[in-house]
Structures are given as C-alpha cells and as structure tokens.
Design an enzyme around this catalytic site. Sequence first.
Site, PDB file in Angstrom:
ATOM      1  N   SER A 125       4.278  -2.289 -11.913  1.00  0.00           N
ATOM      2  CA  SER A 125       3.097  -2.111 -12.767  1.00  0.00           C
ATOM      3  C   SER A 125       2.338  -3.415 -13.048  1.00  0.00           C
ATOM      4  O   SER A 125       1.865  -3.640 -14.161  1.00  0.00           O
ATOM      5  CB  SER A 125       3.473  -1.418 -14.075  1.00  0.00           C
ATOM      6  OG  SER A 125       4.002  -0.131 -13.799  1.00  0.00           O
ATOM      7  N   GLU A 128      12.045  -6.252  -8.893  1.00  0.00           N
ATOM      8  CA  GLU A 128      11.259  -5.099  -9.332  1.00  0.00           C
ATOM      9  C   GLU A 128      12.161  -4.161 -10.127  1.00  0.00           C
ATOM     10  O   GLU A 128      12.869  -3.332  -9.535  1.00  0.00           O
ATOM     11  CB  GLU A 128      10.706  -4.348  -8.122  1.00  0.00           C
ATOM     12  CG  GLU A 128       9.803  -5.181  -7.248  1.00  0.00           C
ATOM     13  CD  GLU A 128       8.916  -4.295  -6.380  1.00  0.00           C
ATOM     14  OE1 GLU A 128       7.712  -4.293  -6.621  1.00  0.00           O
ATOM     15  OE2 GLU A 128       9.443  -3.596  -5.506  1.00  0.00           O
ATOM     16  N   TRP A 147       0.822  -1.221   0.000  1.00  0.00           N
ATOM     17  CA  TRP A 147       0.000   0.000   0.000  1.00  0.00           C
ATOM     18  C   TRP A 147       0.856   1.271   0.000  1.00  0.00           C
ATOM     19  O   TRP A 147       0.335   2.366  -0.173  1.00  0.00           O
ATOM     20  CB  TRP A 147      -0.933   0.011   1.213  1.00  0.00           C
ATOM     21  CG  TRP A 147      -1.978  -1.067   1.205  1.00  0.00           C
ATOM     22  CD1 TRP A 147      -2.125  -2.074   0.284  1.00  0.00           C
ATOM     23  CD2 TRP A 147      -3.037  -1.244   2.155  1.00  0.00           C
ATOM     24  NE1 TRP A 147      -3.206  -2.855   0.613  1.00  0.00           N
ATOM     25  CE2 TRP A 147      -3.781  -2.378   1.760  1.00  0.00           C
ATOM     26  CE3 TRP A 147      -3.431  -0.562   3.327  1.00  0.00           C
ATOM     27  CZ2 TRP A 147      -4.896  -2.829   2.478  1.00  0.00           C
ATOM     28  CZ3 TRP A 147      -4.535  -1.013   4.038  1.00  0.00           C
ATOM     29  CH2 TRP A 147      -5.254  -2.133   3.611  1.00  0.00           C
ATOM     30  N   GLY A 199       1.850  -2.690  -6.267  1.00  0.00           N
ATOM     31  CA  GLY A 199       1.694  -1.392  -5.613  1.00  0.00           C
ATOM     32  C   GLY A 199       0.324  -0.813  -5.933  1.00  0.00           C
ATOM     33  O   GLY A 199      -0.696  -1.207  -5.351  1.00  0.00           O
ATOM     34  N   GLY A 200       0.281   0.114  -6.898  1.00  0.00           N
ATOM     35  CA  GLY A 200      -0.932   0.855  -7.236  1.00  0.00           C
ATOM     36  C   GLY A 200      -2.192   0.008  -7.358  1.00  0.00           C
ATOM     37  O   GLY A 200      -3.244   0.364  -6.805  1.00  0.00           O
TER      38      GLY A 200
HETATM   39  P1  PGA Z   1       3.544  -0.583  -8.744  1.00  0.00           P
HETATM   40  O1  PGA Z   1       4.537  -0.722  -7.481  1.00  0.00           O
HETATM   41  O2  PGA Z   1       2.769  -1.875  -8.817  1.00  0.00           O
HETATM   42  O3  PGA Z   1       2.662   0.594  -8.418  1.00  0.00           O
HETATM   43  O4  PGA Z   1       4.397  -0.391  -9.940  1.00  0.00           O
HETATM   44  C1  PGA Z   1       5.196  -1.916  -7.200  1.00  0.00           C
HETATM   45  C2  PGA Z   1       6.089  -1.752  -6.005  1.00  0.00           C
HETATM   46  O5  PGA Z   1       6.710  -0.700  -5.850  1.00  0.00           O
HETATM   47  O6  PGA Z   1       6.192  -2.666  -5.159  1.00  0.00           O
END
Ligand code: PGA
Length: 252
Positions: free
Chosen positions: A216, A170, A10, A237-238
């Site tokens: 992403s 990542e 989050w 993330g998002g």
């Molecule tokens: P994102 O972030 O899915 O918004 O690209 C991933 C993360 O930073 O763990």
Amino acid sequence: MPTDLIIGNWKMHKGLVTEALALTEALISLPLFPEREVAIAPPFTVLFPVAERLRHGKSQIKLSAQNVHSEAQGAYTGEISATMLAHVGCSLVLVGHSERRILFSESDEFINRKLLAVIAAGMRAVLCVGETLQERERGQELQVVRGQIEKGLAGVSPIVARAGVVIAYEPIWAIGTGKTAFPRAAQEMHAFIKERLTVMYGLSVANAIRILYGGSVKPENIRELMEMPDINGVLVGGASLELESFRKIICY
Ligand code: PGA
C-alpha cells in the site's frame, strides 16, 4: 549509501500491448532523478514490446519480471526461465512475492533456486519477504522474516549478494489493503533485516544491499517511508498502474 530503487509491480494488469505501451510511453517522458533507480514489472506477455520501447526511448527505466522458474529449460509447461527473461531485456526479477508463496505454494527452497537462477543469468533478484497478520499477532514476525531471508539467500556468497540481491519487505497484511505499516514499524523490520544481512555478509555488503518496503505505498505515504534510514526504496503495486500516482511516488 546505494541509490534508492522504486519498482512498479503491475501484477496481472496492463497485459495488453496497447495499454502497456501507453503507460510505458508516459513513464519514459517523466524526468527521473539520477539518485533514484526506477523499474517496472509488467506481465510476461508485454515484456518484449515494453523492453523495445524503453530501448528506443533511451530510457533509464529498468525492466523487471514478476516471476521465473528455477530451471534453465525443460518440460515445465507454462514456465519461463531466467535466460529467457534476460534475453528479452529484463535486468531484475521478483522472487518469492507473497502472492506466489501463498496462492502458488512456493517454498523457500524453490524461491532460493529461482534466486540463484536469476543471478546466474546476470540479473538482480528481488527477494520478497514478509509476515502474515496472524504471524505478527503471535509475535513471530522477526522469526518468519529471518527464516525467509536465510533460506532465500542460501548459497549466495557476499560478492554475489552485493551485486545481485535486493530485499523487499512486504508485510502481507499491508498488500493491497490500504493499510501501510507505520513507517516506524517498517523501519524496525528493515533494521532487523539489515542486522541479519550484516551477520551473514558483513557490514559493507549489508550496506550495499537495498531493502525496499512494499504494501500500500501511495503518494501520500512515500515521503514518510523514504525518510526512514533503512528504507532504500519501494515496491509498488496498485499505485504503479496510474501514471499520476506512480509519478508522484518516483518524484516524491
Ligand atoms: P500494493 O502491492 O502496493 O498494491 O499493496 C504491493 C505488492 O504486492 O508488491
């Protein structure tokens, strides 16, 4: 093969108790596949109420922290120790997220000490690694990730690695940018990471360590990513902040 692991990070969102509990409540009511382990990583301020809600709801969803300090206690204003996180109900902790490495200048040595502290407190550490766009353009991505893995896991024995370590690859250029690594490019790096883990710990331990992809991840690309043989889950993330998109990811 280990079960897939899907973690919703989050970041610095949903840190008010009401909004955190609303999302937690909605997640608790989702059907979960037994072959998939799901965790959420809310901000520190809501870990306790979210943990309570997960417990009361008898949820299988695990609680993760986003960061930790390496020391057990002491004069470290503003920091939080692994024991505190374990006590509040966390079973996982992210270490070395690129936002920590870049924005807060965390070194591989510090990240390694955090990882050891997390494992010593009985939790699993999710070691985040990944190259910048510049490093990839220079053809240095394998070397960079190899260094992050070897330094991050210094002093971790095979038996400890098997039970206590998760890796999250990542690529920094894919985080929050909408640009996902092509599943095949991610797979190449995952295969490389697995090869390094095999050299360090042997094949049986390397097979047991889950390697997640992050950057992403969305409902539209989850299936393709998870079809790759060495992608054992995702760090989201998002797309983990909205019930519907996270639901589509965990129930892909
Ligand atoms: P994102 O972030 O899915 O918004 O690209 C991933 C993360 O930073 O763990």
